[in-house]
Design a protein around this motif. Sequence first.
Motif, PDB file in Angstrom:
ATOM      1  N   ASP A  72      19.356  24.831  65.168  1.00  0.00           N
ATOM      2  CA  ASP A  72      18.796  23.914  66.157  1.00  0.00           C
ATOM      3  C   ASP A  72      17.323  24.229  66.417  1.00  0.00           C
ATOM      4  OD1 ASP A  72      21.179  22.631  66.350  1.00  0.00           O
ATOM      5  OD2 ASP A  72      21.831  23.710  68.170  1.00  0.00           O
ATOM      6  N   ARG A  73      17.006  25.526  66.496  1.00  0.00           N
ATOM      7  CA  ARG A  73      15.621  25.933  66.747  1.00  0.00           C
ATOM      8  C   ARG A  73      14.729  25.531  65.583  1.00  0.00           C
ATOM      9  NH1 ARG A  73      13.490  32.097  68.043  1.00  0.00           N
ATOM     10  NH2 ARG A  73      11.311  31.523  68.420  1.00  0.00           N
ATOM     11  N   PHE A  74      15.229  25.732  64.369  1.00  0.00           N
ATOM     12  CA  PHE A  74      14.457  25.366  63.177  1.00  0.00           C
ATOM     13  C   PHE A  74      14.223  23.851  63.134  1.00  0.00           C
ATOM     14  CE2 PHE A  74      14.362  23.852  58.783  1.00  0.00           C
ATOM     15  CZ  PHE A  74      13.269  24.545  58.298  1.00  0.00           C
ATOM     16  N   ASN A  75      15.273  23.105  63.441  1.00  0.00           N
ATOM     17  CA  ASN A  75      15.148  21.656  63.433  1.00  0.00           C
ATOM     18  C   ASN A  75      14.158  21.172  64.484  1.00  0.00           C
ATOM     19  OD1 ASN A  75      16.992  21.406  61.364  1.00  0.00           O
ATOM     20  ND2 ASN A  75      18.762  21.115  62.732  1.00  0.00           N
ATOM     21  N   THR A  76      14.170  21.852  65.648  1.00  0.00           N
ATOM     22  CA  THR A  76      13.231  21.471  66.713  1.00  0.00           C
ATOM     23  C   THR A  76      11.793  21.706  66.279  1.00  0.00           C
ATOM     24  OG1 THR A  76      14.877  22.020  68.410  1.00  0.00           O
ATOM     25  CG2 THR A  76      12.566  21.908  69.095  1.00  0.00           C
ATOM     26  N   ILE A  77      11.530  22.879  65.669  1.00  0.00           N
ATOM     27  CA  ILE A  77      10.176  23.211  65.209  1.00  0.00           C
ATOM     28  C   ILE A  77       9.730  22.233  64.121  1.00  0.00           C
ATOM     29  CG2 ILE A  77       8.777  24.933  64.009  1.00  0.00           C
ATOM     30  CD1 ILE A  77      10.476  27.081  65.389  1.00  0.00           C
ATOM     31  N   ALA A  78      10.666  21.961  63.185  1.00  0.00           N
ATOM     32  CA  ALA A  78      10.327  21.034  62.098  1.00  0.00           C
ATOM     33  C   ALA A  78      10.052  19.642  62.640  1.00  0.00           C
ATOM     34  CB  ALA A  78      11.468  20.992  61.077  1.00  0.00           C
ATOM     35  N   GLY A  79      10.823  19.238  63.634  1.00  0.00           N
ATOM     36  CA  GLY A  79      10.615  17.924  64.223  1.00  0.00           C
ATOM     37  C   GLY A  79       9.274  17.797  64.903  1.00  0.00           C
ATOM     38  N   TRP A  80       8.916  18.810  65.692  1.00  0.00           N
ATOM     39  CA  TRP A  80       7.611  18.778  66.361  1.00  0.00           C
ATOM     40  C   TRP A  80       6.459  18.830  65.355  1.00  0.00           C
ATOM     41  CZ3 TRP A  80       6.513  17.132  70.915  1.00  0.00           C
ATOM     42  CH2 TRP A  80       7.465  17.192  71.955  1.00  0.00           C
ATOM     43  N   THR A  81       6.648  19.603  64.286  1.00  0.00           N
ATOM     44  CA  THR A  81       5.605  19.683  63.249  1.00  0.00           C
ATOM     45  C   THR A  81       5.405  18.325  62.576  1.00  0.00           C
ATOM     46  OG1 THR A  81       6.155  22.000  62.814  1.00  0.00           O
ATOM     47  CG2 THR A  81       4.900  20.833  61.114  1.00  0.00           C
ATOM     48  N   LEU A  82       6.524  17.671  62.261  1.00  0.00           N
ATOM     49  CA  LEU A  82       6.438  16.338  61.651  1.00  0.00           C
ATOM     50  C   LEU A  82       5.805  15.346  62.609  1.00  0.00           C
ATOM     51  CD1 LEU A  82       7.139  14.454  59.316  1.00  0.00           C
ATOM     52  CD2 LEU A  82       9.414  14.144  60.320  1.00  0.00           C
ATOM     53  N   PHE A  83       6.163  15.423  63.878  1.00  0.00           N
ATOM     54  CA  PHE A  83       5.601  14.532  64.886  1.00  0.00           C
ATOM     55  C   PHE A  83       4.087  14.720  65.010  1.00  0.00           C
ATOM     56  CE2 PHE A  83       4.335  13.818  69.336  1.00  0.00           C
ATOM     57  CZ  PHE A  83       4.634  12.465  69.450  1.00  0.00           C
TER      58      PHE A  83
END
Length: 204
Positions: A3-14
């Motif tokens: 979940d933490r990895f997905n959150t970081i990846a999501g913010w990076t993509l955003f």
Amino acid sequence: MDDRFNTIAGWTLFAGIVGLGLSIVSSMYFQADKHHRPEKMGYAIEGVAEEGAGGKEVPIETLLASADVAKGEATFAKCTSCHTINQGGANGIGPNLHGIVGEGIGQGAGGFAFSDALKSKGGNWDFAKLNEWLKSPKAFAPGTKMTFAGLSKPEDRANLIAWLNTQGSNLPLPAAPAAGAAPAAAGDAAAPEASPEADKAAAH
């Protein structure tokens, strides 16, 4: 952990999408990808006509009326490495220019070997043709041996032509066109009557 990895990846993509969007909006607003002349020049560029008066040059006939002969003589200093101006002077890299105004184009000058490009022009060196020649010799006679790039400022050309006219030609200056009239193109203006010195030079 996932979940933490997905959150970081999501913010990076955003963040990447936002950055790309801002870049596109910025380039469209400032037109950074458009190669065009600015509406208002930051500083004057020598030889580039300012817009406003249609970007048109002042007719050479008008400039000749107020030409500064002394400045023309000073401008001719650039030419002395190739040309002489005194009556009967020897040819150098370029021809002797005594009595050039009114002289036949590609003629005279004591047998100077003019290029075929210049000799094929025909006619005489009137004020309009001298103006075009001094503006850009290669544009006036493609293939000419003349290596001089030309004088970009119309005032410099007018001053020089006015001074050259005092060196063995002394022809009447052309009348300035009426306000709003289109300037005569080189070749359209009637050639001035050649002076006795010019006739003598053209005969050789």
